[in-house]
Design an enzyme around this catalytic site. Structure first.
Site, PDB file in Angstrom:
ATOM      1  N   SER A   1       5.723  12.070  -4.761  1.00 40.89           N
ATOM      2  CA  SER A   1       4.273  12.157  -4.919  1.00 40.89           C
ATOM      3  C   SER A   1       3.672  13.066  -3.847  1.00 40.89           C
ATOM      4  CB  SER A   1       3.670  10.757  -4.843  1.00 40.89           C
ATOM      5  OG  SER A   1       2.276  10.824  -4.933  1.00 40.89           O
TER       6      SER A   1
ATOM      7  N   ASP B   1       0.807  -1.219   0.000  1.00 37.38           N
ATOM      8  CA  ASP B   1       0.000   0.000   0.000  1.00 37.38           C
ATOM      9  C   ASP B   1       0.843   1.274   0.000  1.00 37.38           C
ATOM     10  OD1 ASP B   1      -2.210  -1.738   0.223  1.00 37.38           O
ATOM     11  OD2 ASP B   1      -1.953  -1.787   2.398  1.00 37.38           O
TER      12      ASP B   1
ATOM     13  N   HIS C   1      -4.836  -1.728  -5.842  1.00 38.94           N
ATOM     14  CA  HIS C   1      -4.053  -0.573  -6.285  1.00 38.94           C
ATOM     15  C   HIS C   1      -4.994   0.578  -6.590  1.00 38.94           C
ATOM     16  CE1 HIS C   1      -0.405  -3.108  -7.749  1.00 38.94           C
ATOM     17  NE2 HIS C   1      -0.746  -3.333  -6.508  1.00 38.94           N
TER      18      HIS C   1
END
Ligand code: GTP
Ligand code: IMP
Ligand code: MG
Length: 325
Positions: A312, A13, A43
């Site tokens: 990210s 995860d 996902h």
């Protein structure tokens, strides 16, 4: 051309789905091939205002022309696969290796009813463990293909291929904290084997970490924080497959370094930087990141000894700083 592999560096995860979707879209890849255990993995892909938690179809579906392959090493639940094919409208692009094993109802029942598996290990209850111990022949005729032939031939023709790993290093059957693990190895070498390419055909291995690592199910987690602390920080998470609350911890540089070594990582991606500093939410340029986040990434890079190239800053595929040259 060499294949790129994306794997999880912690306990799953980490956001592999987001990273694979970004790479597939950005590079306009020819093939995204999924390795890993099976539909125990979820996902999450958030793109173009839509969000899906895919358990069988590779996250690279967002790249419209890409072939979406499922390697021989992956367990297939036909019902979940068909639901996703229909939901995403990708039937003409999907290929399932003719040697994949199918998860049957009896595997799911055993996974859920066996007290050791469901209570002690805290499995996902998706039947993956029992099916891996009891391999069977697939029957998904319209999609059957020889995945290794497709992938190796695409590389021969200089077309780009991404291999999508599932789970994370810490729950590898071999290298994780046994018995609190999934039913096979989860490292890059395993993902290559799952889709049928040899080590000489791999170029980059991108290992995905998250700023605040998480773990679901039982097992050791050295840097775990209390539920109250996670709540105070506003960083609670829930599982994509089971909806269980994820255990949350702090960055573990020593573990990350070890994980990168066993995966032969050439680059690192990190997700959840916006959780470290909400002012960085959605930032796409390095210079616009806060000093706090920049320093965190610099320290993480020192800890691991491998460049952090994908940073990210939110769940959407486009919320990312891309430092790959
Ligand atoms: P497994 O193969 O099951 O291990 O899954 P995964 O690595 O693809 O990750 P999963 O989608 O289960 O969980 C990651 C969660 O983090 C999802 O809810 C994503 O939408 C979210 N996410 C990914 N990147 C970021 C990010 O940079 N910031 C935030 N806030 N959330 C992110
Ligand atoms: P199983 O893979 O369902 O047999 O579960 C074994 C262990 O791996 C449990 O602790 C699960 O929570 C964990 N696990 C399996 N797949 C994933 C995943 O995709 N993300 C996070 N944890 C997982
Ligand atoms: Mg997941």
């Amino acid at each position: 051309m060499k294949a790129m592999i994306v794997v999880g560096g912690f306990w799953g995860d980490e956001g592999k789905g987001k990273i694979v979707a970004y790479l597939a879209q950005k590079e306009r890849v020819a093939i995204v091939a999924r390795g890993g255990v099976g539909p125990n993995a979820g996902h999450t892909v958030a793109a173009g205002g839509e969000k899906h938690g895919v358990r069988m179809i590779p996250s690279g579906y967002v790249c419209r022309d890409a072939r979406l392959l499922i390697g021989a090493g992956v367990l297939v639940n036909p019902e979940i696969l068909m639901n996703e094919v229909n939901m995403l409208g990708v039937g003409n692009r999907v290929g399932v290796d003719e040697r994949c094993s199918v998860i049957e109802e009896r595997h799911i029942t055993y996974d859920k009813e066996n007290t050791f598996m469901s209570s002690k290990i805290g499995t996902t209850g998706t039947g993956c463990g029992p099916a891996n111990a009891d391999r069977d022949i697939a029957s998904l005729k319209p999609f059957l293909t020889d995945v290794p032939v497709e992938v190796n031939e695409a590389l021969d023709k200089n077309r780009s291929v991404v291999l999508e790993g599932t789970q994370g290093f810490g729950i590898s059957l071999y290298y994780g904290s046994y018995p609190y693990v999934t039913s096979k190895d989860t490292t890059a070498s395993q993902i290559a084997a799952d889709v049928g390419i040899g080590p000489t055909r791999v170029g980059d291995v991108i290992i995905v970490f998250k700023a605040f690592p998480t773990r679901v199910g039982a097992g050791p987690f050295e840097t775990e924080m209390s539920e109250e602390e996670a709540k105070k920080l506003g960083i609670e998470e829930y599982g994509t497959v089971t909806g269980r609350k994820r255990r949350i911890g702090r960055w573990d540089g020593k573990f990350a370094r070890y994980s990168a070594m066993l995966n032969g990582a050439t680059q690192c991606a990190i997700t959840g930087l916006d959780k470290l500093d909400p002012s960085c939410n959605g930032v796409k340029e390095y210079d616009k990141l806060s000093e706090k986040v920049k320093n965190f990434v610099k320290q993480a890079e020192k800890d691991v000894g491998v460049a952090f190239t994908l940073l990210s800053t939110g769940p959407d595929v486009l919320e990312i700083v891309d430092l790959r040259g």
